[in-house]
Design a protein around this motif. Structure first.
Motif, PDB file in Angstrom:
ATOM      1  N   PHE A  16       0.829  -1.204   0.000  1.00  0.00           N
ATOM      2  CA  PHE A  16       0.000   0.000   0.000  1.00  0.00           C
ATOM      3  C   PHE A  16       0.864   1.255   0.000  1.00  0.00           C
ATOM      4  CE2 PHE A  16      -2.174   3.452   2.199  1.00  0.00           C
ATOM      5  CZ  PHE A  16      -3.320   3.559   1.440  1.00  0.00           C
ATOM      6  N   ALA A  17       1.901   1.266   0.844  1.00  0.00           N
ATOM      7  CA  ALA A  17       2.779   2.433   0.914  1.00  0.00           C
ATOM      8  C   ALA A  17       3.454   2.692  -0.428  1.00  0.00           C
ATOM      9  CB  ALA A  17       3.826   2.232   2.009  1.00  0.00           C
ATOM     10  N   SER A  18       4.020   1.638  -1.022  1.00  0.00           N
ATOM     11  CA  SER A  18       4.743   1.804  -2.282  1.00  0.00           C
ATOM     12  C   SER A  18       3.812   2.184  -3.427  1.00  0.00           C
ATOM     13  CB  SER A  18       5.493   0.511  -2.622  1.00  0.00           C
ATOM     14  OG  SER A  18       6.213   0.656  -3.814  1.00  0.00           O
ATOM     15  N   LEU A  19       2.668   1.528  -3.509  1.00  0.00           N
ATOM     16  CA  LEU A  19       1.740   1.797  -4.598  1.00  0.00           C
ATOM     17  C   LEU A  19       1.109   3.177  -4.481  1.00  0.00           C
ATOM     18  CD1 LEU A  19       0.071  -1.700  -4.938  1.00  0.00           C
ATOM     19  CD2 LEU A  19       1.699  -0.630  -6.495  1.00  0.00           C
ATOM     20  N   PHE A  20       0.957   3.675  -3.255  1.00  0.00           N
ATOM     21  CA  PHE A  20       0.435   5.026  -3.076  1.00  0.00           C
ATOM     22  C   PHE A  20       1.419   6.040  -3.658  1.00  0.00           C
ATOM     23  CE2 PHE A  20      -0.421   8.992  -0.916  1.00  0.00           C
ATOM     24  CZ  PHE A  20      -1.808   9.048  -0.899  1.00  0.00           C
ATOM     25  N   GLY A  21       2.705   5.866  -3.336  1.00  0.00           N
ATOM     26  CA  GLY A  21       3.713   6.763  -3.885  1.00  0.00           C
ATOM     27  C   GLY A  21       3.784   6.690  -5.399  1.00  0.00           C
ATOM     28  N   SER A  22       3.690   5.469  -5.934  1.00  0.00           N
ATOM     29  CA  SER A  22       3.724   5.296  -7.391  1.00  0.00           C
ATOM     30  C   SER A  22       2.507   5.936  -8.054  1.00  0.00           C
ATOM     31  CB  SER A  22       3.788   3.810  -7.745  1.00  0.00           C
ATOM     32  OG  SER A  22       4.985   3.238  -7.266  1.00  0.00           O
ATOM     33  N   ALA A  23       1.337   5.830  -7.415  1.00  0.00           N
ATOM     34  CA  ALA A  23       0.118   6.419  -7.977  1.00  0.00           C
ATOM     35  C   ALA A  23       0.197   7.936  -8.014  1.00  0.00           C
ATOM     36  CB  ALA A  23      -1.098   5.975  -7.165  1.00  0.00           C
ATOM     37  N   LEU A  24       0.779   8.537  -6.980  1.00  0.00           N
ATOM     38  CA  LEU A  24       0.989   9.986  -6.983  1.00  0.00           C
ATOM     39  C   LEU A  24       1.854  10.402  -8.165  1.00  0.00           C
ATOM     40  CD1 LEU A  24       1.666  10.753  -3.195  1.00  0.00           C
ATOM     41  CD2 LEU A  24      -0.314  11.502  -4.514  1.00  0.00           C
ATOM     42  N   THR A  25       2.974   9.710  -8.335  1.00  0.00           N
ATOM     43  CA  THR A  25       3.909  10.057  -9.409  1.00  0.00           C
ATOM     44  C   THR A  25       3.292   9.815 -10.778  1.00  0.00           C
ATOM     45  OG1 THR A  25       5.750   9.454  -7.974  1.00  0.00           O
ATOM     46  CG2 THR A  25       6.210   9.623 -10.328  1.00  0.00           C
ATOM     47  N   ARG A  26       2.576   8.706 -10.933  1.00  0.00           N
ATOM     48  CA  ARG A  26       1.957   8.396 -12.218  1.00  0.00           C
ATOM     49  C   ARG A  26       0.946   9.460 -12.615  1.00  0.00           C
ATOM     50  NH1 ARG A  26       1.175   3.653 -11.135  1.00  0.00           N
ATOM     51  NH2 ARG A  26      -0.895   3.805 -10.200  1.00  0.00           N
ATOM     52  N   PHE A  27       0.154   9.940 -11.661  1.00  0.00           N
ATOM     53  CA  PHE A  27      -0.816  10.992 -11.952  1.00  0.00           C
ATOM     54  C   PHE A  27      -0.105  12.269 -12.389  1.00  0.00           C
ATOM     55  CE2 PHE A  27      -3.539  14.559 -11.003  1.00  0.00           C
ATOM     56  CZ  PHE A  27      -4.802  14.142 -11.379  1.00  0.00           C
ATOM     57  N   ALA A  28       0.935  12.638 -11.651  1.00  0.00           N
ATOM     58  CA  ALA A  28       1.673  13.860 -11.977  1.00  0.00           C
ATOM     59  C   ALA A  28       2.324  13.766 -13.358  1.00  0.00           C
ATOM     60  CB  ALA A  28       2.733  14.127 -10.911  1.00  0.00           C
ATOM     61  N   ILE A  29       2.857  12.595 -13.713  1.00  0.00           N
ATOM     62  CA  ILE A  29       3.482  12.416 -15.025  1.00  0.00           C
ATOM     63  C   ILE A  29       2.435  12.472 -16.134  1.00  0.00           C
ATOM     64  CG2 ILE A  29       4.631  10.710 -16.495  1.00  0.00           C
ATOM     65  CD1 ILE A  29       6.307   9.898 -14.092  1.00  0.00           C
ATOM     66  N   THR A  30       1.257  11.865 -15.900  1.00  0.00           N
ATOM     67  CA  THR A  30       0.185  11.896 -16.898  1.00  0.00           C
ATOM     68  C   THR A  30      -0.212  13.328 -17.228  1.00  0.00           C
ATOM     69  OG1 THR A  30      -0.697   9.750 -16.201  1.00  0.00           O
ATOM     70  CG2 THR A  30      -2.204  11.215 -17.380  1.00  0.00           C
ATOM     71  N   VAL A  31      -0.417  14.145 -16.201  1.00  0.00           N
ATOM     72  CA  VAL A  31      -0.774  15.548 -16.409  1.00  0.00           C
ATOM     73  C   VAL A  31       0.361  16.293 -17.099  1.00  0.00           C
ATOM     74  CG1 VAL A  31      -1.338  17.709 -15.245  1.00  0.00           C
ATOM     75  CG2 VAL A  31      -2.385  15.574 -14.473  1.00  0.00           C
ATOM     76  N   TRP A  32       1.615  16.014 -16.694  1.00  0.00           N
ATOM     77  CA  TRP A  32       2.785  16.678 -17.282  1.00  0.00           C
ATOM     78  C   TRP A  32       2.874  16.398 -18.783  1.00  0.00           C
ATOM     79  CZ3 TRP A  32       7.472  15.042 -19.533  1.00  0.00           C
ATOM     80  CH2 TRP A  32       8.470  16.014 -19.599  1.00  0.00           C
ATOM     81  N   ILE A  33       2.651  15.133 -19.181  1.00  0.00           N
ATOM     82  CA  ILE A  33       2.720  14.772 -20.594  1.00  0.00           C
ATOM     83  C   ILE A  33       1.611  15.459 -21.382  1.00  0.00           C
ATOM     84  CG2 ILE A  33       2.413  12.870 -22.241  1.00  0.00           C
ATOM     85  CD1 ILE A  33       3.816  11.040 -20.274  1.00  0.00           C
TER      86      ILE A  33
END
Length: 462
Positions: A16-33
């Protein structure tokens, strides 16, 4: 609480801890692209690179998962993922991060998943008793989908005060937590069965063993073919949801985050339901019911939406039934496959159900931008037919793709009820009774489990 379940919960906390961090980053990268390119194709191309290597390498990953120490395989996979994040972070801080860098990172992470997934899945049967297989699969889904409830909302708000580098730093911290939980858990290695002894061969023959295992069981062949069809249809819509919402809301990240959070809340609720319920006694009945409801209540209803209010309620059901289907599917396979060949068989199983996903992702963007979006603009070829229902303009073509995928998916799912080989799979194939770690004396237990399971409910069907 049984010791096997307690061990699994420790791993679940780290996931849960790792996937939460990954989900934050994935969302930010999606918006950035999307903000950098304004292109749906740019997003779906990234999805292609995030999937293609996995399916090319899965048979090899499965064979190695049965040959090597599964714990070491998964530690290496997670550390490689961390190095990829460090690579992107350094490029971003120096002002050199480009779209192709993200594509390259997606390729590496996708290749790593081909080894991590079969190793983790094969280890599960050695942790918990058979009667908890569906529940544990639901808990694995919860690890990914609970993070998706809060991460999109939090990331959408934090984008106003944090940049992409800070999201990546959070991702690295949460990965460290997941690795720490790994040191707290031990499971036994599987006892070699007659099935495994007959399958002993060189690596090339190991790679093909999973295909032979499934091919000898027509019920599983048909079931995987059905899931393959549904995955092809649904992946197109999944890849285009961010582009559809951003294009129809003037790039409003908070609305995108809210809709994705509601979708993830549905996935979480579905995972919680299957974790508590465990599915019907005949698991295939639960699988097929969930797929029909996914198509009608999830895809069709969501496709009919055109603004925030009309998206929010149906978005809950887009992924609600997926963990219910996946949990019951996993229970069937775990019960029918000897533990010491599960790495090979489960890798092939996933390949057979999802190998078309990269093609689906690659086609989604061009189909949206060159066919459906122009056709649903005012005066477009399909505007007069669907415009009164879906409205017209930007994003309407993607809505139509989602609607059509649900209609076709419902038809495919309903056909299964008249195919006895699939409908009676629970009775046709005999169970293999595994000996879980909770029934083995402590002194025989050897550390052999990994961290960070593949994300579940919002993922395609298994």
């Amino acid at each position: 609480m049984q010791r096997g379940l307690r061990s699994f919960i420790i791993i679940w906390i780290g996931q849960f801890a790792s996937l939460f961090g990954s989900a934050l980053t994935r969302f930010a990268i999606t918006v950035w692209i999307y903000q950098k390119t304004g292109s749906a194709t740019a997003l779906t191309t990234g999805g292609f690179f995030a999937m293609a290597p996995t399916f090319l390498l899965l048979p090899i990953g499965g064979a190695l998962a049965d040959r090597l120490d599964r714990k070491k395989v998964m530690i290496a996979a997670d550390l490689t993922g961390g190095l990829c994040t460090v690579f992107m972070l350094s490029l971003y801080l120096n002002g050199n991060l480009q779209i192709w860098h993200i594509y390259l990172t997606n390729v590496i992470l996708s290749a790593v998943e081909a080894f991590q997934y079969p190793a983790f899945t094969a280890a599960t049967a050695m942790i918990v008793p058979k009667e908890h297989f569906a529940r544990v699969s639901g808990m694995r889904d919860l690890a990914g989908n609970a993070s998706r409830i809060f991460a999109p909302l939090l990331a959408g708000a934090l984008l106003a005060i944090l940049d992409l580098s800070q999201f990546m730093i959070i991702d690295l911290i949460t990965l460290s937590i997941a690795l720490l939980t790994l040191t707290m858990v031990a499971i036994p290695k599987p006892t070699q069965t007659e099935e495994s002894k007959r399958a002993q061969a060189n690596l090339l023959q190991d790679v093909t063993y999973g295909f032979k295992f499934i091919w000898k069981r027509p019920s599983l062949v048909i079931l995987q073919s059905i899931l393959l069809t549904l995955n092809f249809l649904y992946t197109m819509g999944n890849m285009l949801i961010p582009a559809m919402i951003l294009s129809r809301t003037n790039n409003n990240e908070l609305i995108l985050g809210s809709v994705q959070a509601v979708m993830s809340a549905g996935a979480l609720a579905g995972g919680l339901l299957i974790s508590i319920w465990g599915g019907s006694k005949r698991k295939i009945k639960t699988v097929l019911m969930a797929q029909v409801l996914t198509a009608i209540v999830g895809r069709v209803w969501f496709g009919l939406g055109y603004d925030t209010l009309s998206w929010l309620l149906p978005s809950f059901f887009v992924f609600f039934f997926i963990p219910i289907s996946n949990g019951s599917t996993a229970a069937i396979w775990l019960a029918k496959t000897p533990p010491d060949v599960q790495g090979r068989v489960f890798a092939t199983r996933r390949f057979a159900a999802q190998f078309c996903l990269p093609l689906s992702a690659l086609l989604a963007g061009p189909l949206a931008e060159r066919v459906f979006e122009p056709a649903m603009m005012p005066g477009g070829a399909l505007a007069s037919l669907f415009g009164n229902v879906l409205h017209t303009g930007v994003g309407a073509g993607i809505s139509l793709m989602m609607l059509l995928s649900g209609i076709i998916g419902a038809a495919v799912s309903l056909l299964v009820y008249v195919i006895p080989l699939v409908w009676r799979v629970d009775e046709i194939l005999p169970d293999h009774i595994a000996e879980p770690s909770s029934l083995i004396p402590e002194k025989t237990v050897d550390s052999d489990v990994g961290v960070k399971a593949p994300e579940g409910a919002a993922s395609p069907a298994d």
